[in-house]
Design an enzyme around this catalytic site. Structure first.
Site, PDB file in Angstrom:
ATOM      1  CE1 TYR A 141      -3.931  -1.990  -0.046  1.00 25.15           C
ATOM      2  CE2 TYR A 141      -1.897  -3.441   2.073  1.00 25.15           C
ATOM      3  CZ  TYR A 141      -3.834  -3.966   1.486  1.00 25.15           C
ATOM      4  OH  TYR A 141      -3.727  -5.260   0.969  1.00 25.15           O
ATOM      5  CB  CYS A 142       3.878   2.040  -0.740  1.00 21.44           C
ATOM      6  SG  CYS A 142       4.881   2.936  -1.307  1.00 21.44           S
ATOM      7  N   GLY A 143       3.108   5.093  -2.326  1.00 26.05           N
ATOM      8  CA  GLY A 143       2.632   5.284  -3.711  1.00 26.05           C
ATOM      9  C   GLY A 143       3.987   4.275  -5.388  1.00 26.05           C
ATOM     10  CG  LEU A 144       7.230   4.137  -5.013  1.00 27.06           C
ATOM     11  CD1 LEU A 144       9.511   4.355  -4.044  1.00 27.06           C
ATOM     12  CD2 LEU A 144       7.601   5.271  -5.766  1.00 27.06           C
ATOM     13  CB  THR A 145       2.711  -0.699  -4.605  1.00 24.29           C
ATOM     14  OG1 THR A 145       2.408  -0.316  -3.739  1.00 24.29           O
ATOM     15  CG2 THR A 145       2.024  -1.759  -4.733  1.00 24.29           C
TER      16      THR A 145
END
EC number: 1.11.1.9
Length: 221
Positions: free
Chosen positions: A72-76
């Site tokens: 659940y990361c912006g970089l996922t």
């Protein structure tokens, strides 16, 4: 008294401005140290489903990319790009390995059994399934960090001098070589020795270009 209070408020602002102005920009990558002692072949990790303990010595003569990942990361969004990287460079000997971690912004919560469904249905979603090996969730910094990450971090300087915001640092002890966020990457050469380390915001396209340059240089030796 009023003047003194005014100065006491202004000084921290000036100091923060000075630090931000004089902070060096992050590099996209760093070469690892030339005098590294040891190899990844001394380490192992348990697969995400807990069914197999993989010894990294099973990757001789491979170029292994270690990535600390989160759901659940912006970089996922890098997950599908890592699939493409694995597919495109596998013929050249690249192996991508993913290590889920919940130390950065609590963006890898839940049990190991929840990670693949989270990737498939939430982020990046749309039925996504990783085509590279994922290992059980664990720490990459601090007292309980996985030993292979201790080795990787000590083998390569970090591309950024900034440790990040203290509100995001939940581990102890904090060290200068620590991983700063999700999706940092380490490339290990065919002899098991780390060669490159990337900043987490480095685009996968740049990582790919760097790997291809490295492989070309290796072939010329």
């Amino acid at each position: 008294m009023t003047a003194w209070l005014g100065a006491s408020y202004v000084l921290p602002i000036l100091l923060v401005s000075f630090v931000q102005t004089n902070a060096k920009p992050e590099k996209t990558k760093m070469d690892c140290y030339k005098d590294v002692k040891g190899t990844i072949y001394e380490y192992e990790a348990l697969t995400l489903n807990g069914n197999e303990r993989i010894q990294f010595k099973q990757y001789p003569r491979k170029h292994v990319l270690f990535v600390n990942v989160a759901t659940y990361c912006g970089l996922t969004a890098q997950y599908p790009e890592l699939n493409s990287l694995q597919e495109e460079l596998k013929p050249l000997g690249l192996v991508v390995l993913g290590f889920p971690c919940n130390q950065f912004g609590k963006q890898g919560p839940g049990e190991n059994s929840e990670i693949l469904p989270g990737l498939k249905y939430v982020r990046p979603g749309r039925g996504y399934v990783p085509n590279f090996q994922l290992f059980e969730k664990g720490d990459v910094n601090g007292e309980k960090e996985q030993k292979v990450f201790t080795f990787l971090k000590l083998s390569c300087p970090h591309p950024s001098e900034v440790l990040g915001s203290f509100r995001h640092i939940s581990w102890d002890p904090v060290k200068v070589h620590d991983i700063r966020w999700n999706f940092e990457k380490f490339l290990v050469g065919p002899d098991g020795v780390p060669v490159l380390r990337w900043f987490h915001r480095t685009p996968i396209s740049t990582v790919k270009e760097d790997i291809l340059v490295y492989l070309k240089q290796l072939k010329m030796k």
